[in-house]
Design an enzyme around this catalytic site. Structure first.
Site, short mmCIF file in Angstrom:
data_model
loop_
_atom_site.label_atom_id
_atom_site.label_comp_id
_atom_site.label_asym_id
_atom_site.label_seq_id
_atom_site.Cartn_x
_atom_site.Cartn_y
_atom_site.Cartn_z
N ASP A 1 2.29 2.01 3.40
CA ASP A 1 3.23 1.05 3.99
C ASP A 1 4.67 1.46 3.72
O ASP A 1 5.58 1.19 4.50
CB ASP A 1 3.11 -0.35 3.35
N ASP B 1 -10.55 -11.38 11.00
CA ASP B 1 -9.53 -11.54 9.95
C ASP B 1 -8.16 -11.71 10.62
O ASP B 1 -7.42 -10.75 10.77
CB ASP B 1 -9.58 -10.27 9.07
N GLU C 1 -10.97 -6.71 -4.11
CA GLU C 1 -10.79 -7.75 -3.10
C GLU C 1 -12.04 -7.81 -2.21
O GLU C 1 -12.25 -6.93 -1.37
CB GLU C 1 -9.55 -7.43 -2.26
N ASP D 1 -5.60 -13.35 9.57
CA ASP D 1 -4.49 -13.26 8.60
C ASP D 1 -3.29 -14.11 8.99
O ASP D 1 -2.15 -13.63 8.98
CB ASP D 1 -4.05 -11.79 8.43
N ASP E 1 -0.87 -12.19 2.26
CA ASP E 1 -1.55 -11.22 3.12
C ASP E 1 -1.70 -11.89 4.48
O ASP E 1 -2.79 -12.25 4.92
CB ASP E 1 -2.91 -10.87 2.51
N HIS F 1 -11.14 -13.87 4.08
CA HIS F 1 -12.36 -13.13 3.72
C HIS F 1 -13.47 -14.09 3.27
O HIS F 1 -14.64 -13.86 3.54
CB HIS F 1 -12.07 -12.12 2.61
N HIS G 1 0.88 -1.18 0.00
CA HIS G 1 0.00 0.00 0.00
C HIS G 1 0.92 1.23 0.00
O HIS G 1 2.00 1.19 0.59
CB HIS G 1 -0.82 0.14 1.28
#
Ligand code: XLS
Ligand code: NI
Ligand code: NI
Length: 437
Positions: free
Chosen positions: A106, A309, A234, A311, A341, A273, A103
């Protein structure tokens, strides 16, 4: 400039096979091995993500950072961003991965103004471009973070304030410019705040139109600058908002059709997700392929017992095998890849934990890919599936599907039929899958 000695190994991780006792080694990920005629590296197209590995400090809702990364403390923000980039590129080299993702926020610090943020991103993009001249790593995708800053608390494209919509346009333009400059293969949009907390203050139809307009403008701009890759949406049903408009693959597909975006926009699907939406990962993948909108994957996993989430790094060989079983039947990735991710747990505070996490998950993905290849070679699942639907290969059934029969004609033919149910053989098929994983 030499990278800081953050990780313990100096040389890239290599494939050493299952019998090795070396901890930092690939046991199954053998990048040059041919799988259905293509190198494993080109099938899996692994990407390390910048945000979880280098930007997340290890906090949770009840406690702050645990990782104490050197680039998160003191000093000039741009200098710290460069230090972070050095470590990131060192990890890409050590893992020998072909791709990374990021991103805007980031990689570069947000400035006092939009212009200052754009300038910071440009400065870091220059540094990435210089590093990529000698590094192997390529950019799988870039994206804009349109959800963390408080200006986006009521949405970015779906915000009631058009000035916030405009600000999001400014950010997304800079992010796709950076992605284009670095040769990105795709551009991703995840609508973290594109949804609502309560319907009492939400004009849903209007917000969906805003989101459709935003994406149409992005698609126009992509063509204008000659960005060849697809835009990827997404899906995620909730978190951070109570309800997100990009709920799941089916919902996004309906949205893309309504706003006439299917030629340029595809799906980036994520395991965690999928399960938040009440689906399995392979369900979402099948929905995407059934609509010719499969793009890329965020590879991770949720915790079976937690409804958010988490991750985590994907480790479930069977789940990955079923996804690749579907993908290989469609030729596998084109522009997409497996983006990690995924974040290490907050107790995994040793720098090398980042390597172990990626290595273990890459090996799990390699095993899944190989299991899928064997299942397909043996027609272990495709054979029984073809048998189950064999009736539809008969001429009369084909004529029905081709639209050559009316309801009255088929109804008249049915008078001479007496169909007998057949077993769905679920447990038999589950046992077959277990033989391969
Ligand atoms: C969050 C999303 C995010 C996207 C990129 O849940 O997965 O990380 O992949 O914005
Ligand atoms: Ni994601
Ligand atoms: Ni996610």
């Amino acid at each position: 400039m030499s990278a800081p000695a953050f990780f313990s190994p100096a040389d890239p991780i290599r494939f050493q096979g299952e019998s090795t006792s070396e901890a930092l080694a690939y046991r199954h990920y053998d990048k040059d091995r041919l799988v259905m005629g293509k190198r494993m590296e080109d099938h899996l197209r692994f990407a390390v993500c910048y945000w979880h590995s280098f930007t997340w400090p290890g906090g949770d809702p009840f406690g702050g950072e645990t990782f104490l990364r050197p680039w998160m403390h003191g000093g000039d923000p741009l200098e710290l961003a460069k230090q972070k980039a050095d470590t990131a590129f060192e990890m890409f080299r050590l893992l020998d991965v072909p791709f990374f993702t990021f991103h805007d926020v980031d990689v570069a610090p947000e400035g006092e103004s939009l212009q200052e943020s754009i300038d910071n991103l440009k400065a870091i993009t220059d540094i990435f471009a210089a590093k990529m001249e000698t590094a192997k790593v390529r950019l799988l995708w870039g994206t804009a973070n349109l959800f963390s800053n408080r200006r986006y608390m009521a949405g970015a494209a779906t915000n009631p304030d058009p000035d916030v919509f405009a600000y999001a346009c400014g950010q997304v333009k800079a992010a796709i410019d950076a992605t284009h400059r670095l040769g990105g293969a795709n551009y991703v949009c995840w609508g973290g705040r594109e949804g609502y907390e309560t319907l009492l203050n939400t004009d849903m139809a209007r917000e969906l139109d805003q989101l459709g307009r935003f994406l149409s403008m992005l698609v126009d701009y992509k063509h204008k600058i000659g960005f060849k890759g697809p835009i990827l949406i997404e899906p995620k049903p909730k978190e951070p908002t109570k309800h997100q408009y990009d709920f799941d693959a089916s919902t996004v597909i309906g949205f893309l059709r309504k706003y006439d975006l299917t030629a340029d926009v595809k799906l980036n699907l994520e395991q965690n997700h999928a399960i938040l939406a009440g689906h399995s990962f392979d369900h979402e993948v099948k929905v995407a392929y059934a609509n010719d909108l499969f793009g890329s994957l965020d590879i991770n996993r949720g915790d079976d017992l937690l409804g958010w989430d988490t991750d985590q790094f994907a480790m479930d060989v069977k789940e990955i095998a079923l996804v690749f079983h579907e993908m290989l039947q469609h030729g596998g990735f084109t522009t997409g890849g497996l983006n990690f991710d995924a974040k290490i747990r907050r107790q995994s505070i040793d720098p090398d934990d980042l390597l172990h996490a990626h290595i273990a998950s890459m090996d799990a993905c390699a095993r899944g890919l190989l299991a899928a290849e064997r299942m397909l070679e043996d027609k272990a699942l495709t054979g029984p599936l073809a048998d189950r639907y064999a009736g539809w290969d008969e001429p009369e059934a084909k004529a029905i599907l081709a639209g050559e029969r009316s309801l009255e004609q088929v109804a008249a033919d049915a008078l001479s039929l007496n169909p007998q149910p057949r077993s769905g053989r679920q447990e038999y098929l589950e046992g077959i899958v277990n033989r391969y994983v």
